[in-house]
Design an enzyme around this catalytic site. Sequence first.
Site, short mmCIF file in Angstrom:
data_model
loop_
_atom_site.label_atom_id
_atom_site.label_comp_id
_atom_site.label_asym_id
_atom_site.label_seq_id
_atom_site.Cartn_x
_atom_site.Cartn_y
_atom_site.Cartn_z
N HIS A 130 0.80 -1.21 0.00
CA HIS A 130 0.00 0.00 0.00
C HIS A 130 0.85 1.28 0.00
O HIS A 130 0.30 2.39 -0.09
CB HIS A 130 -0.92 0.02 1.22
N ASP A 138 -2.48 1.69 -4.79
CA ASP A 138 -3.75 2.01 -4.14
C ASP A 138 -4.77 0.93 -4.46
O ASP A 138 -4.59 0.12 -5.39
CB ASP A 138 -4.26 3.38 -4.60
#
Length: 379
Positions: free
Chosen positions: A349, A353
């Site tokens: 992350h 995304d």
Amino acid sequence: MAEVGKPLLDIDVEEDPFNTGQAPIQSMPEDTAFQDTSSAIAREAGSQANMNKLRNMQDKNHDTKAKNSGLIVPAVRVMLKQHNIDIKDVTGSGNGGRVRKEDVQMYLDSRNAAPNPVSSKPAAQVDASVEDKVVPLTPIENHMFKVMTGALSIPHFGYSHSVDLTSLTSLRRDFNKELDVSNGMHRYGVSKLTALPFILKALSRAFLQHPRLNAHLETETAPQNPQLIVKASHNFGVAMDTPGGLLVPVVKDVQNRSILSIAAELKRLSTLAKEGRLTPSDISGATFTVSNIGSIGGYVVNPVILPPTVGIVALGKSEEVPVFTKDNKKGDTSITKRERAVISWSADHRVLDGASVARCAQMVSSVLENIEPISIGLR
């Protein structure tokens, strides 16, 4: 006057609780009865012979008390017999150690309270010879320890979706039937096709549109200025369960391979992994990782990213499920049987995304559910 040698009347009565020396009603304590008998003999005989006889009776009476803990009344004798008790095991509390009913009852209570060695289970015994063992990690486990320790610093983003494999399974079965009929093997050395080569090819097709998932995150050279290195080659590490532990051999250049070529390379790497003959080249250079955990069992999992890659997928077990199908022209709804499997993704992350991962995942589903365009390389 009591007759010498004749047993005294045996009646179940209580002893004198206050030691007054007076006999209770309907009872004559054995000591008093014996004293009266002794006095009568002394008065009537008065001779030395009778005195000797008296001494002998006293000694005999004393020995009887020592052995039997006092004379017992019928009620006590019945209790002893009913419960199979030896009088020698009971401590008498009466005069001269005489055993009373209360003594027998107290003995019974204590015996019942004790553990029964026959009915009770023996306590578990601890084998003092068993000791903890220090087991050093194998080279494979040591490598996994280092890689997974590095994975702790990665913030994982998870995403799961269901894929319809009905068409893919039908295509595979048709190809495998042709091989069975010909009793031969394809020129690539493949005797049977599984779903895994198709999934690797579908991932490669999707990565052409979403290249950032096929990348390395470089943080060691400049920790304060990390870089994402997008890889041109699609080198997919495939996690394999082997007798020596978890190994991740790499199928390289998937973007340039046909389905059959991928299947042949998987077969080669799997054989080498089971035999422990993988080379450093076989297990290096992965740009993405695939875990086929569904071959063992399970549906939705949380795979762990292997740095420096930025993503991994885990293939769940496929199964046939009922699916509602709607005919848009007629407006009718029917239930059909379809084969579905869950694919679980984990992405770094820090550089990926959720929306980007979801779009790539949906493209993989689309390729697998419309498999014909990439099945040209089967023949």
